[in-house]
Design a protein around this motif. Structure first.
Motif, PDB file in Angstrom:
ATOM      1  N   GLY A 256     -15.282   2.231  -7.907  1.00  0.00           N
ATOM      2  CA  GLY A 256     -16.900   2.409  -8.170  1.00  0.00           C
ATOM      3  C   GLY A 256     -17.104   3.712  -7.374  1.00  0.00           C
ATOM      4  N   PRO A 257     -18.363   4.376  -7.514  1.00  0.00           N
ATOM      5  CA  PRO A 257     -18.703   5.590  -7.239  1.00  0.00           C
ATOM      6  C   PRO A 257     -18.823   5.573  -5.796  1.00  0.00           C
ATOM      7  N   ASP A 258     -18.933   4.594  -4.810  1.00  0.00           N
ATOM      8  CA  ASP A 258     -18.797   4.619  -3.452  1.00  0.00           C
ATOM      9  C   ASP A 258     -17.585   4.273  -2.648  1.00  0.00           C
ATOM     10  N   HIS A 259     -16.355   4.235  -3.627  1.00  0.00           N
ATOM     11  CA  HIS A 259     -15.100   3.608  -3.065  1.00  0.00           C
ATOM     12  C   HIS A 259     -14.407   4.653  -2.256  1.00  0.00           C
ATOM     13  N   ALA A 260     -13.934   4.390  -1.239  1.00  0.00           N
ATOM     14  CA  ALA A 260     -12.871   5.285  -0.587  1.00  0.00           C
ATOM     15  C   ALA A 260     -11.645   5.350  -0.937  1.00  0.00           C
ATOM     16  N   PRO A 261     -11.203   6.969  -1.088  1.00  0.00           N
ATOM     17  CA  PRO A 261     -10.022   7.165  -1.588  1.00  0.00           C
ATOM     18  C   PRO A 261      -8.926   6.345  -0.787  1.00  0.00           C
ATOM     19  N   GLY A 268       4.299  14.740  -4.268  1.00  0.00           N
ATOM     20  CA  GLY A 268       4.132  15.110  -5.585  1.00  0.00           C
ATOM     21  C   GLY A 268       5.140  15.651  -6.289  1.00  0.00           C
ATOM     22  N   PRO A 269       5.287  15.705  -7.691  1.00  0.00           N
ATOM     23  CA  PRO A 269       6.537  16.430  -8.481  1.00  0.00           C
ATOM     24  C   PRO A 269       6.513  17.865  -7.785  1.00  0.00           C
ATOM     25  N   ASP A 270       5.560  18.572  -7.397  1.00  0.00           N
ATOM     26  CA  ASP A 270       5.693  19.816  -6.878  1.00  0.00           C
ATOM     27  C   ASP A 270       5.941  20.218  -5.479  1.00  0.00           C
ATOM     28  N   GLY A 271       6.054  18.995  -4.801  1.00  0.00           N
ATOM     29  CA  GLY A 271       6.835  19.001  -3.571  1.00  0.00           C
ATOM     30  C   GLY A 271       5.736  19.013  -2.629  1.00  0.00           C
ATOM     31  N   ARG A 272       4.373  19.042  -2.938  1.00  0.00           N
ATOM     32  CA  ARG A 272       3.336  19.036  -1.929  1.00  0.00           C
ATOM     33  C   ARG A 272       2.784  17.671  -1.793  1.00  0.00           C
ATOM     34  N   VAL A 273       2.115  17.351  -0.533  1.00  0.00           N
ATOM     35  CA  VAL A 273       1.500  16.151  -0.120  1.00  0.00           C
ATOM     36  C   VAL A 273       0.254  15.884  -1.216  1.00  0.00           C
ATOM     37  N   GLN A 274       0.262  14.887  -1.610  1.00  0.00           N
ATOM     38  CA  GLN A 274      -0.731  14.096  -2.266  1.00  0.00           C
ATOM     39  C   GLN A 274      -1.450  12.963  -1.814  1.00  0.00           C
ATOM     40  N   SER A 275      -2.737  12.680  -2.080  1.00  0.00           N
ATOM     41  CA  SER A 275      -3.328  11.509  -1.623  1.00  0.00           C
ATOM     42  C   SER A 275      -4.581  10.848  -2.417  1.00  0.00           C
ATOM     43  N   ASN A 276      -4.629  11.417  -3.775  1.00  0.00           N
ATOM     44  CA  ASN A 276      -5.739  10.861  -4.308  1.00  0.00           C
ATOM     45  C   ASN A 276      -5.179  10.050  -5.616  1.00  0.00           C
ATOM     46  N   ALA A 277      -4.238   9.267  -5.521  1.00  0.00           N
ATOM     47  CA  ALA A 277      -3.852   8.346  -6.586  1.00  0.00           C
ATOM     48  C   ALA A 277      -4.792   7.140  -6.492  1.00  0.00           C
ATOM     49  N   ASP A 278      -5.317   6.789  -7.680  1.00  0.00           N
ATOM     50  CA  ASP A 278      -6.043   5.383  -7.822  1.00  0.00           C
ATOM     51  C   ASP A 278      -4.835   4.322  -8.085  1.00  0.00           C
ATOM     52  N   VAL A 279      -3.521   4.813  -8.654  1.00  0.00           N
ATOM     53  CA  VAL A 279      -2.547   3.848  -8.938  1.00  0.00           C
ATOM     54  C   VAL A 279      -1.334   4.762  -8.953  1.00  0.00           C
ATOM     55  N   LEU A 280      -0.344   3.936  -7.889  1.00  0.00           N
ATOM     56  CA  LEU A 280       0.930   4.690  -7.968  1.00  0.00           C
ATOM     57  C   LEU A 280       1.987   3.784  -8.237  1.00  0.00           C
ATOM     58  N   LEU A 281       2.930   4.087  -9.216  1.00  0.00           N
ATOM     59  CA  LEU A 281       3.969   3.136  -9.749  1.00  0.00           C
ATOM     60  C   LEU A 281       5.230   3.890  -9.382  1.00  0.00           C
ATOM     61  N   THR A 344      15.160   8.825  -4.285  1.00  0.00           N
ATOM     62  CA  THR A 344      14.343   8.222  -3.034  1.00  0.00           C
ATOM     63  C   THR A 344      12.651   8.749  -3.050  1.00  0.00           C
ATOM     64  N   PHE A 345      12.038   7.963  -2.333  1.00  0.00           N
ATOM     65  CA  PHE A 345      10.564   8.419  -2.372  1.00  0.00           C
ATOM     66  C   PHE A 345       9.757   7.538  -1.018  1.00  0.00           C
ATOM     67  N   ARG A 346       8.967   8.358  -0.864  1.00  0.00           N
ATOM     68  CA  ARG A 346       8.480   7.901   0.597  1.00  0.00           C
ATOM     69  C   ARG A 346       7.054   7.776   0.509  1.00  0.00           C
ATOM     70  N   VAL A 347       6.140   6.698   1.046  1.00  0.00           N
ATOM     71  CA  VAL A 347       4.846   6.679   0.888  1.00  0.00           C
ATOM     72  C   VAL A 347       4.364   6.484   2.147  1.00  0.00           C
ATOM     73  N   ASP A 348       3.289   7.480   2.995  1.00  0.00           N
ATOM     74  CA  ASP A 348       2.909   7.020   4.294  1.00  0.00           C
ATOM     75  C   ASP A 348       1.267   6.648   4.289  1.00  0.00           C
ATOM     76  N   SER A 349       0.938   6.109   5.225  1.00  0.00           N
ATOM     77  CA  SER A 349      -0.524   5.426   5.330  1.00  0.00           C
ATOM     78  C   SER A 349      -0.496   5.274   6.895  1.00  0.00           C
ATOM     79  N   ALA A 350      -1.851   5.152   7.225  1.00  0.00           N
ATOM     80  CA  ALA A 350      -2.372   4.873   8.545  1.00  0.00           C
ATOM     81  C   ALA A 350      -2.605   3.486   8.739  1.00  0.00           C
ATOM     82  N   GLN A 351      -2.201   2.516   7.743  1.00  0.00           N
ATOM     83  CA  GLN A 351      -2.269   1.195   7.684  1.00  0.00           C
ATOM     84  C   GLN A 351      -1.467   0.515   7.011  1.00  0.00           C
ATOM     85  N   PRO A 352      -1.225  -1.053   7.215  1.00  0.00           N
ATOM     86  CA  PRO A 352      -0.488  -1.730   6.308  1.00  0.00           C
ATOM     87  C   PRO A 352      -0.817  -1.368   4.661  1.00  0.00           C
ATOM     88  N   VAL A 353       0.130  -1.420   3.885  1.00  0.00           N
ATOM     89  CA  VAL A 353       0.210  -0.987   2.418  1.00  0.00           C
ATOM     90  C   VAL A 353       0.142  -2.249   1.552  1.00  0.00           C
TER      91      VAL A 353
END
Length: 412
Positions: A256-261, A268-281, A344-353
């Motif tokens: 929704g409009p008030d949702h937190a990212p 990402g594919p360009d080697g840069r850090v990303q954090s805006n995905a609504d769905v990651l598969l 290989t792939f790595r996902v980081d977060s500040a909380q349990p995922v």
């Protein structure tokens, strides 16, 4: 037919585009909104579609229905024309000591509907029926300790992954019996998902080949791991019994409009850090991505790569663009979609995922480390299995391929 209708009523196309755009925008607002705003948006969406039907008139509706029918027939005909291919493998002898682990509750009782206990016994396969409190991994280990050379699993894809992990570590062979709800893994193995009992012929003389598995932490998966909105929805206790209602209740919070990212950070594919995905598969080999309907199809299970998809839908405008690209098989051109591959792939977060592993809800502590396990599993499929469906590469590729098929050449 479409061109004739446009020539007869040239105003129909712009009116239809406006009506569908309004309905899509209002529908998205209703989906992610709350309270009075959600009800108002739903009413606007219904009114827009109703107005379109009224404008079209009885003849227009009939033409639309006929056109939809012709498009469906075209899709089915193209699928049949392209056919299937059978992955290469070695023909092996029947299992000496086959064991089938069977979940009687999977797939709405598919095991009982297809009489799998008696069908397996007729093939000389010992059946272990799971009880509600059974430890599936322990049962698979016990079967291996008792001398099984081939172990099969009749159940959902999450259960298949657990048993496949035991089988690959013990150096045995695996048989997939599609007795779950969707049976995506069976589809990509080239099995006939409607012939559930026929999959037991994998214990007979069969084709054996090595395929990859995926791994996140210590958990093995056969299909994929989802993160983001879908993974959060399936965490709810009510999801299994009320999927649509649970999704409707959770979407305003997630998109929704008030949702937190979402707090998912990855390269990402360009080697840069990303954090805006609504769905990651993260999938065990890549999915076909020309259409939303193709997300359940993988043409290869032996490339030793993880398939990675990040989807970000910013709002109703993005949703409208995504839906516009779907009919022409071009969703890979959607600006909010990224796809790439990596071992290989790595996902980081500040909380349990929150994650969904082959459709089963889990929560893992970060960082999440994914890797492909190339050729990890020996899998057996029946000699009569139809094979993997040939993928059609979008509208242009499909037309070119069909011309080649009509000329007696290979279509792909």
């Amino acid at each position: 037919m479409v061109l004739v209708r446009l020539a007869d009523r040239p105003i129909a196309l712009p009116v239809a585009v406006v009506a569908v755009s309004v309905a899509t925008t209002a529908g998205w607002t209703a989906l992610v909104g709350r309270g009075l705003g959600r009800a108002t948006a739903a009413a606007v969406a219904v009114a827009a579609l109703g107005g379109l039907l009224a404008f079209a008139g009885a003849v227009g509706v009939l033409s639309t229905l006929v056109t939809v029918g012709l498009l469906a027939a075209s899709q089915g005909g193209a699928r049949a024309a392209f056919g299937r291919h059978r992955p290469k493998g070695a023909i092996v002898r029947p299992a000496r000591h086959g064991v089938l682990l069977l979940n009687p509750r999977s797939g709405g009782g598919a095991a009982e509907q297809h009489d799998l206990v008696n069908e397996a016994a007729a093939r000389g396969v010992r059946v272990v029926v799971l009880t509600p409190d059974a430890d599936l991994r322990a049962l698979a280990e016990e079967a291996a300790d008792d001398g099984a050379d081939v172990i099969g699993m009749a159940g959902g894809d999450g259960s298949l992954g657990l048993v496949a992990d035991v089988v690959r570590r013990r150096g045995l062979a695996f048989v997939c019996v599609p007795a779950g709800t969707r049976n995506h893994f069976a589809l990509d193995l080239g099995l006939d998902r409607a012939d559930v009992a026929g999959a037991l012929d994998g214990f007979e003389a069969a084709i054996e080949r090595h395929i990859d598995l995926g791994q996140v932490g210590e958990r093995v998966f056969v299909n994929n791991v989802s993160l983001g909105a879908y993974a959060e929805i399936i965490q709810a206790d009510s999801y299994r019994d009320a999927k649509v209602g649970t999704a409707a209740a959770k979407l305003p919070e997630l998109l929704g409009p008030d949702h937190a990212p979402s707090d998912l950070r990855f390269l990402g594919p360009d080697g840069r850090v990303q954090s805006n995905a609504d769905v990651l598969l993260v999938s065990n080999n890549s999915y076909h991505l020309h259409s939303l309907g193709g997300l359940g199809i993988r043409s290869r299970l032996d490339r030793g790569r993880l398939g990675l998809v990040a989807l970000s839908v910013g709002g109703a405008r993005d949703l409208a663009a995504l839906l516009a690209l779907e009919p022409v098989g071009a969703i890979d051109r959607f600006r909010g979609l990224q796809r790439w591959e990596s071992p290989t792939f790595r996902v980081d977060s500040a909380q349990p995922v929150s994650i969904g592993v082959d459709g089963e809800a889990l929560s893992l502590a970060p960082p999440l480390l994914f890797r492909s396990l190339p050729g990890a599993l020996r899998v057996r499929v029946p000699l009569h299995a139809p094979g993997v469906r040939v993928l059609r590469p979008g509208v242009r590729g499909t037309v070119r391929g069909l011309i080649r098929v009509a000329a007696g050449k290979q279509g792909a």
